[in-house]
Design a protein around this motif. Structure first.
Motif, short mmCIF file in Angstrom:
data_model
loop_
_atom_site.label_atom_id
_atom_site.label_comp_id
_atom_site.label_asym_id
_atom_site.label_seq_id
_atom_site.Cartn_x
_atom_site.Cartn_y
_atom_site.Cartn_z
N TRP A 1 0.42 -1.37 0.24
CA TRP A 1 -0.06 0.48 -0.08
C TRP A 1 1.20 1.17 -0.06
CZ3 TRP A 1 -0.33 3.84 3.88
CH2 TRP A 1 -1.20 4.69 3.47
N LEU A 2 2.04 1.10 0.93
CA LEU A 2 2.63 2.84 1.15
C LEU A 2 4.22 2.55 -0.17
CD1 LEU A 2 3.71 4.75 2.58
CD2 LEU A 2 4.94 3.74 3.78
N HIS A 3 3.90 1.52 -0.40
CA HIS A 3 5.89 1.37 -1.45
C HIS A 3 5.49 1.04 -3.18
CE1 HIS A 3 8.17 3.67 1.36
NE2 HIS A 3 8.24 2.15 2.31
N GLY A 4 3.62 -0.18 -2.90
CA GLY A 4 3.85 -0.68 -4.48
C GLY A 4 4.47 -2.13 -4.51
N LEU B 1 -5.78 -9.38 -13.43
CA LEU B 1 -5.03 -8.63 -13.75
C LEU B 1 -3.69 -8.80 -13.42
CD1 LEU B 1 -7.07 -5.75 -14.01
CD2 LEU B 1 -6.32 -6.60 -16.27
N THR B 2 -2.88 -8.83 -14.19
CA THR B 2 -1.28 -8.82 -13.36
C THR B 2 -0.39 -7.62 -13.75
OG1 THR B 2 -0.88 -11.28 -13.14
CG2 THR B 2 1.09 -9.94 -13.59
N TYR B 3 -0.29 -6.69 -12.98
CA TYR B 3 0.96 -5.25 -12.72
C TYR B 3 1.48 -4.80 -11.94
CZ TYR B 3 -2.99 -3.77 -9.96
OH TYR B 3 -3.98 -3.34 -9.41
N GLN B 4 2.40 -4.02 -12.32
CA GLN B 4 3.41 -3.35 -11.10
C GLN B 4 2.18 -2.47 -10.91
OE1 GLN B 4 6.34 -4.26 -9.76
NE2 GLN B 4 5.22 -2.71 -8.62
N ALA B 5 1.83 -2.38 -8.95
CA ALA B 5 1.43 -1.55 -8.67
C ALA B 5 2.60 -0.18 -7.73
CB ALA B 5 0.23 -2.05 -7.44
N VAL B 6 1.78 0.78 -7.62
CA VAL B 6 2.93 1.96 -7.17
C VAL B 6 2.17 1.89 -5.53
CG1 VAL B 6 3.74 2.94 -9.25
CG2 VAL B 6 1.98 3.42 -8.46
N GLY B 7 2.89 2.60 -4.69
CA GLY B 7 2.00 2.90 -3.69
C GLY B 7 1.90 4.38 -3.49
N MET B 8 0.74 3.95 -2.05
CA MET B 8 0.71 6.14 -2.08
C MET B 8 1.73 7.27 -1.92
SD MET B 8 -2.27 5.17 -1.90
CE MET B 8 -2.37 3.90 -2.94
N ASN C 1 -8.38 -2.95 2.43
CA ASN C 1 -9.21 -2.83 2.63
C ASN C 1 -10.60 -2.22 2.55
OD1 ASN C 1 -11.54 -4.73 3.58
ND2 ASN C 1 -10.95 -4.46 5.53
N TRP C 2 -10.32 -2.16 0.94
CA TRP C 2 -12.11 -1.26 0.04
C TRP C 2 -11.16 0.52 0.78
CZ3 TRP C 2 -13.33 -2.61 -4.44
CH2 TRP C 2 -13.46 -4.27 -4.61
N GLY C 3 -10.12 0.51 0.94
CA GLY C 3 -10.01 2.22 1.33
C GLY C 3 -10.68 2.62 3.14
N TYR C 4 -10.71 1.46 3.76
CA TYR C 4 -12.24 1.14 5.34
C TYR C 4 -9.96 1.58 6.35
CZ TYR C 4 -13.74 0.03 9.60
OH TYR C 4 -14.83 -0.17 10.93
N ASP C 5 -9.69 0.82 6.75
CA ASP C 5 -8.72 0.17 7.42
C ASP C 5 -7.66 1.13 7.41
OD1 ASP C 5 -7.33 -1.59 8.87
OD2 ASP C 5 -8.41 -2.55 9.06
N LEU C 6 -7.22 1.55 8.80
CA LEU C 6 -6.02 2.33 8.82
C LEU C 6 -5.03 1.84 9.67
CD1 LEU C 6 -8.14 6.10 8.21
CD2 LEU C 6 -6.36 4.54 6.62
N THR C 7 -5.77 0.47 10.52
CA THR C 7 -4.52 -0.17 11.41
C THR C 7 -3.46 0.00 11.12
OG1 THR C 7 -4.67 -1.98 10.19
CG2 THR C 7 -6.71 -1.11 12.37
N HIS C 8 -3.02 0.00 10.45
CA HIS C 8 -1.30 0.41 9.79
C HIS C 8 -0.60 1.64 9.95
CE1 HIS C 8 -3.36 1.16 5.91
NE2 HIS C 8 -3.00 1.57 5.46
N LEU C 9 -1.19 2.93 9.84
CA LEU C 9 -0.55 3.76 10.21
C LEU C 9 0.67 4.10 11.24
CD1 LEU C 9 -3.83 6.59 9.39
CD2 LEU C 9 -2.01 5.67 8.03
N PRO C 10 0.95 3.27 12.31
CA PRO C 10 1.70 3.63 13.04
C PRO C 10 3.07 3.28 12.34
CG PRO C 10 -0.50 3.33 14.50
CD PRO C 10 -0.81 3.15 12.99
N THR C 11 3.08 2.22 11.49
CA THR C 11 3.92 1.60 10.27
C THR C 11 4.97 2.07 9.55
OG1 THR C 11 3.73 -0.28 12.36
CG2 THR C 11 5.26 -0.45 10.41
N ALA D 1 3.21 4.63 7.66
CA ALA D 1 2.27 6.56 7.26
C ALA D 1 2.59 7.08 6.57
CB ALA D 1 2.14 7.24 8.59
N VAL D 2 2.38 8.02 5.51
CA VAL D 2 2.81 8.42 4.24
C VAL D 2 3.40 9.82 4.53
CG1 VAL D 2 1.75 9.70 2.07
CG2 VAL D 2 1.03 7.40 3.01
N GLN D 3 4.38 9.12 4.43
CA GLN D 3 5.46 11.12 4.34
C GLN D 3 4.81 12.01 3.44
OE1 GLN D 3 7.79 10.76 7.07
NE2 GLN D 3 6.59 8.69 6.89
N GLY D 4 5.20 13.51 4.68
CA GLY D 4 4.82 14.91 3.19
C GLY D 4 3.84 15.51 4.06
#
Length: 409
Positions: free
Chosen positions: A212-215, A235-242, A264-274, A276-279
Motif C-alpha cells: 500500500w505504501l511502496h507498491g 490482471l497482473t501489473y506493477q502497482a505503485v504505492g501511496m 481493505n477497500w479504503g476502510y482500514d487505517l490500522t497500519h498507520l503507526p508503522t 504512514a505516508v511522508q509529506g
C-alpha cells in the motif's frame, strides 16, 4: 396566500411537527462543530486538524457526483451549472428555488477515469483525452465559482493498458497513475479549493500495508472491467504505492490537500503507526459501508481511534439495504470525532422502487429529490449544520418543493 402558507408551514417545520412524518424533520440539536457553508481554501494540516485560509478548523461535508469514471462525454445526467448548484447552499446570483432541492453541502467529489484522462476512450472518436480533460475542467470551474470544494478522485485505472474504456477498479494504482497525478496536479495546483484523492479504494489486506505504501507486483487481481460491460478480468501489473503518488503531486509544486484511503477497500487505517505516508498536507481517508467487519462496533478500531493523531476524512460511505440506520449512526459518530464526510452518491441509476437500493443512491432525479431513508437522512443531516437564518429559510422551501415532487416518506 403563498407567503402566509409558507410561514405557517415553516412554523410546523421548525417545531419538528411536520404532518408529513419524519422525512424532512430537521434536527434542533445545536451543533458545536466547525461549520462553513462554502469553500475557504487554501487548506493546510496542523496536527490532526484541517485548517482553512484563516487558520480556523474546517470540516468538509457533501456528496459525490458519480459518473465521470465511466462517462467520457458527460452524458450521465446533467452537469450543468444549475444542476451542480443543487449539491451546495442556495445563495447569490445562482439561487433558483425552482431548480430543485438544495442539499446544503460545501464539497463535491468527482470520481475520474485515468484511461479517459490519459488516452481517451479506446478508439471512440467522441472521447479524446483533450475533450475529457476539458469536460472535467469546465465542471471544476463551475463548482469553484459556486464556492464549493472539489475532490478529484482517481477512481478507475487501466492496469498499465490491460483494461480499455473507463478502466477498472483495480486493487491498486499502476505506473500510469504517476503520470495521471503529475498532469492533474499541474492543472489544479492553483485551485485553493481542490483536493486530490490519490486512489479511491485500495483493496489489499492490512497485512500488505508495505505494498500500500511502496507498491508491489499485483497478480491475478479480479476486477470488473468497463471495456466489457462489467465482466471480470484477472490482471497482473506493477502497482505503485501511496508514497509515490504523493511525491508525484508535490514534485509539480502542488500544495493541495491529498486524501489517502486505507487498505481493505479504503476502510482500514490500522497500519498507520508503522506505514504512514511522508509529506505535508496529507489527510487519511476511510470508506465505511454496511458490510461485515465495518459495523459500528468496528469503527473505532478500524479508523476512529486514529482521528486523535491524524487528520481524517470519510470521503465515501453508504448502505445497500435502503435503510438509514447505518448512515445515521455513522454521521453521529463522525460529528463526535469532528471528522468531515462525503456521501455516495448523488446520481440516478434507478428512478424508483427497490432498484434504488442496488447502489447507495441519494437522489431519485437530477432535481435533487432525496431517495427514501438513506438519501433523506443525509439530506437532513447536511441541512442541520446550516446556521444562517436566511439560508435555513431557503432550504425549508427546498424541503417543501421536494415533498411536493413526491420525495419518499
Amino acid at each position: 396566500m403563498i407567503v402566509a402558507g409558507l410561514v405557517v408551514w415553516g412554523i410546523f417545520f421548525w417545531s419538528g411537527q411536520l404532518c408529513t412524518g419524519k422525512v424532512f424533520a430537521r434536527t434542533t440539536q445545536p451543533r458545536v462543530l466547525p461549520y462553513s457553508a462554502t469553500a475557504h481554501g487554501p487548506y493546510s494540516v496542523k496536527g490532526n486538524q484541517i485548517l482553512d485560509a484563516d487558520g480556523k478548523p474546517y470540516l468538509f461535508h457533501g456528496v459525490a457526483r458519480d459518473g465521470l469514471e465511466y462517462d467520457c462525454e458527460g452524458q450521465a445526467g446533467p452537469y450543468t451549472r444549475q444542476s451542480l448548484a443543487l449539491m451546495g447552499t442556495p445563495s447569490g446570483k445562482d439561487l433558483d428555488i425552482n431548480a430543485g432541492s438544495y442539499w446544503g453541502g460545501n464539497t463535491v467529489r468527482l470520481p475520474l477515469s485515468q484511461n479517459f484522462w490519459l488516452k481517451g476512450g479506446s478508439g471512440d472518436a467522441n472521447c479524446t483525452s483533450a475533450r475529457y480533460q476539458a469536460l472535467v475542467k469546465r465542471i471544476v470551474d463551475d463548482l469553484a465559482s459556486l464556492q464549493l470544494n472539489v475532490i478529484l478522485d482517481l477512481h478507475w485505472v487501466g492496469a498499465n493498458g490491460q483494461v480499455g474504456k473507463g478502466g477498472a477498479e483495480a486493487a491498486m494504482p499502476d505506473t500510469d497513475s504517476v503520470t495521471f497525478w503529475q498532469q492533474v496536479a499541474k492543472v489544479y495546483k492553483e485551485y485553493p479549493d481542490v483536493l486530490f484523492e490519490l486512489y479511491n479504494e485500495p483493496h489489499i489486506s492490512p497485512q500488505k500495508a508495505v505494498c500500500w505504501l511502496h507498491g508491489c507486483m499485483i497478480t491475478n487481481d479480479k476486477a470488473r472491467s468497463n471495456d466489457c460491460n462489467g465482466c471480470f478480468k484477472y490482471l497482473t501489473y506493477q502497482a505503485v504505492g501511496m508514497q509515490r503518488l504523493v511525491d508525484a503531486v508535490r514534485q509539480v509544486g502542488a500544495k493541495n490537500l491529498v486524501l489517502v484511503a486505507g487498505t481493505n477497500w479504503g476502510y482500514d487505517l490500522t497500519h498507520l503507526p508503522t506505514y504512514a505516508v511522508q509529506g505535508e498536507n496529507i489527510v487519511y481517508d476511510a470508506h465505511p459501508y454496511n458490510y461485515w467487519g465495518k459495523q459500528p462496533a468496528d469503527w473505532y478500531a478500524g479508523f476512529g481511534k486514529f482521528a486523535a493523531a491524524y487528520p481524517l476524512m470519510v470521503s465515501e460511505f453508504g448502505s445497500y439495504d435502503c435503510g438509514s440506520n447505518y448512515v445515521e449512526q455513522l454521521l453521529a459518530y463522525l460529528d463526535t470525532l469532528h471528522v468531515g464526510w462525503v456521501a455516495w452518491t448523488w446520481a440516478v441509476a434507478a428512478s424508483s422502487g427497490d432498484q434504488v437500493c442496488s447502489i447507495p443512491q441519494l437522489v431519485t432525479d437530477y432535481r435533487g429529490t432525496p431517495s427514501k431513508s438513506m438519501g433523506s437522512a443525509i439530506y437532513q443531516h447536511l441541512h442541520s449544520y446550516v446556521r444562517d437564518p436566511g439560508t435555513q429559510w431557503l432550504l425549508m422551501i427546498s424541503d417543501l418543493r421536494a415533498f411536493k415532487r413526491g420525495a419518499p416518506r
